[in-house]
Design an enzyme around this catalytic site. Structure first.
Site, PDB file in Angstrom:
ATOM      1  CG  ASP A  25      -2.068   0.956   1.115  1.00  0.00           C
ATOM      2  OD1 ASP A  25      -2.375   1.391  -0.004  1.00  0.00           O
ATOM      3  OD2 ASP A  25      -2.663   1.277   2.160  1.00  0.00           O
ATOM      4  CG  ASN A  73      -7.635  -2.299  -5.775  1.00  0.00           C
ATOM      5  OD1 ASN A  73      -6.645  -3.024  -5.671  1.00  0.00           O
ATOM      6  ND2 ASN A  73      -7.998  -1.479  -4.791  1.00  0.00           N
TER       7      ASN A  73
END
Length: 247
Positions: A25, A73
């Site tokens: 991330d 996503n």
């Protein structure tokens, strides 16, 4: 490993985790902090993957699973999603020979049908080309979600029951893992999330029931092999009891 880098003196590979899973991330924030588009950060993150994969044999990590793209996503902008899909295709094509040379076995987990045909073909090719590799096992989670994985596994299990291949009385907690995408992998010992977020984001929900976790502030493009080694050394100091108490 980066040139000139060395593992901390306290690190002993035998004390470290066998299987490490990483939620990579912070690529977008890393790029934006530099006044660049988010995709610039994703490309930097892809280069960082190469360094971490190459470090694994030196650090005693046999299995590395990385979270590349989640089922959630797709909610990102069309531009970013298209850029990521292009990056995945380029990454696989560029790294395929390198994986073979480094004896890295590559696998992909996740729901493949939603991915475009060219990308799926490249994934199949990478898995076939590296099938005989016996070094690091690199698993890339692509269009992956833990709940989605359990749902798909449950459907396959239910079908086997309905068609008489599995007795319902034989279904227990050892049965479902055989239907998961990760059925050939050991459960992760350590899960790392970069960028300062402290959540697991639907990643390896079943498999990580007894994993140790590390949530660190470092953004993924800044996650070096040295940072990795220090986290593995810290893992070696933990007392994993799996619900028991010390003798």
């Amino acid at each position: 490993m980066t040139k000139g880098a060395r593992m901390p003196d306290t690190f002993v590979a035998g004390d470290g985790p066998r299987h490490v899973a990483i939620i990579m991330d912070g690529n977008g924030r890393w790029a934006q902090a530099r006044g660049r588009p988010r995709l610039f950060g994703h490309h930097a993150g892809a280069r960082r993957v190469r360094e971490i994969v190459k470090a694994c044999p030196f650090l005693g990590v046999k299995y590395l699973t990385i979270f590349a793209f989640s089922t959630e996503n797709w909610k990102r902008t069309q531009t970013e999603v298209a850029g990521l899909m292009s990056l995945f295709r380029r990454y696989i094509m560029k790294e395929m020979q390198e994986f073979v040379a480094d004896n890295v076995r590559v696998r992909f987990i996740g729901d493949r049908p939603r991915l475009d045909r060219k990308l799926r073909n490249l994934m199949d090719e990478a898995e076939a080309m590296t099938a005989g590799c016996t070094g690091t096992n690199l698993t890339i989670a692509l269009n992956y979600g833990g709940r989605d994985e359990v749902s798909r596994a449950t459907k396959r299990l239910a079908m086997d029951v309905a068609e008489g291949r599995l007795d319902p009385a034989d279904v227990d907690e050892e049965t479902l893992p055989k239907y998961l995408d990760t059925c050939v992998l050991p459960d992760p010992d350590l899960v790392i999330r970069t960028s300062g977020e402290a959540r697991i984001s639907n990643f390896l929900l079943w498999q990580s029931a007894y994993a140790e976790y590390e949530f660190i502030d470092t953004l993924w493009p800044d996650f070096t092999a040295d940072v990795f080694a220090k986290l593995l050394a810290q893992y070696g100091t933990r007392d994993r009891r799996f619900g028991a108490v010390p003798a």
